[in-house]
Design an enzyme around this catalytic site. Structure first.
Site, PDB file in Angstrom:
ATOM      1  CE1 TYR A 268      -4.023   2.064   0.475  1.00  0.00           C
ATOM      2  CE2 TYR A 268      -2.680   3.259   2.059  1.00  0.00           C
ATOM      3  CZ  TYR A 268      -3.811   3.172   1.282  1.00  0.00           C
ATOM      4  OH  TYR A 268      -4.736   4.196   1.308  1.00  0.00           O
TER       5      TYR A 268
ATOM      6  CE  LYS B 169      -3.814   5.158  -1.702  1.00  0.00           C
ATOM      7  NZ  LYS B 169      -4.846   5.840  -2.521  1.00  0.00           N
TER       8      LYS B 169
END
Length: 229
Positions: free
Chosen positions: A136, A140
């Site tokens: 993640y 991002k």
């Protein structure tokens, strides 16, 4: 911001974006993989999986009057980079490639409508990682620098690109995670006000601001909390 398309608009921040824009008098295309799950009166449901090029192209053809694109759709599998590689790829496919696919499809639409604006919902995890957040955080981080690059590439057509960074918001995605959580209504209102003011980055909470500031310091200080040093 008279006509907007929001991805992942059936729940969480996406639903709040759609509701707030409707309250501000905008026409709203509310996109989700299951359009029947859109329950906002006045919103125009759109079937959209941002990892499906045909679906993205169809959405851009349908919503040809859009002047605001909110790239909110994202996933979090909890995969470490040395774990399930399919899960790592899935996060990149949605959080980076899917978002980029949306921008590529809608950039001509925005140009035709005067330039408009793009909001990319990133994270405080654009700027750090912690155990269990590897895939993640990387996706991002890519999302954040994608906004920086797109801002330059789209400047000539007058399109503003705003990146949004926060820790936890009180939504389904953060259910079961301990820690302070921002009110999603406040996140959305701050973001839309920032876009209207011409801001290029929205740092929602103190945690995100602290993480960003730490980038100028020796990383050993920041990561000591995770490495036990």
């Amino acid at each position: 911001m008279t006509t907007a398309l929001i991805t992942g608009a059936n729940r969480g921040l996406g639903r709040h974006f759609a509701a707030e824009l409707l309250a501000r008098g905008a026409t709203v295309y509310a996109a989700a993989r299951e359009p029947a799950s859109i329950d906002l009166p006045g919103a125009r449901p759109v079937a959209l999986d941002i990892t499906d090029p045909d679906a993205v192209a169809a959405a851009a053809a349908l919503a040809g009057d859009v002047d605001l694109l909110v790239n909110n759709a994202g996933i979090s599998t909890g995969a470490p980079l040395l774990g399930d590689l399919d899960a790592v790829r899935a996060e990149m496919d949605v959080n980076f490639w899917g978002t980029l696919s949306m921008v590529r499809a809608f950039a001509p639409v925005l140009a035709a409508n005067g330039g408009g604006a793009i909001v990319n919902v990133a994270s405080a995890l654009s700027w750090f990682a912690f155990p269990g957040s590897g895939a993640y955080a990387v996706s991002k981080a890519a999302n954040w620098n994608m906004s920086n690059a797109l801002r330059l590439e789209l400047a000539g057509q007058g399109t503003q690109v705003t990146s949004v960074h926060l820790g936890l918001a009180d939504t389904d995605m953060a259910r079961g995670i301990d820690g302070p959580k921002a009110d999603p209504v406040d996140v959305v209102r701050r973001t839309l006000d920032a876009v209207a003011a011409g801001d290029l980055e929205v740092v929602v909470d103190e945690w995100s601001a602290m993480v960003k500031a730490s980038l100028a310091e020796d990383p050993r200080g920041f990561y000591a909390r995770f490495l036990g040093a």
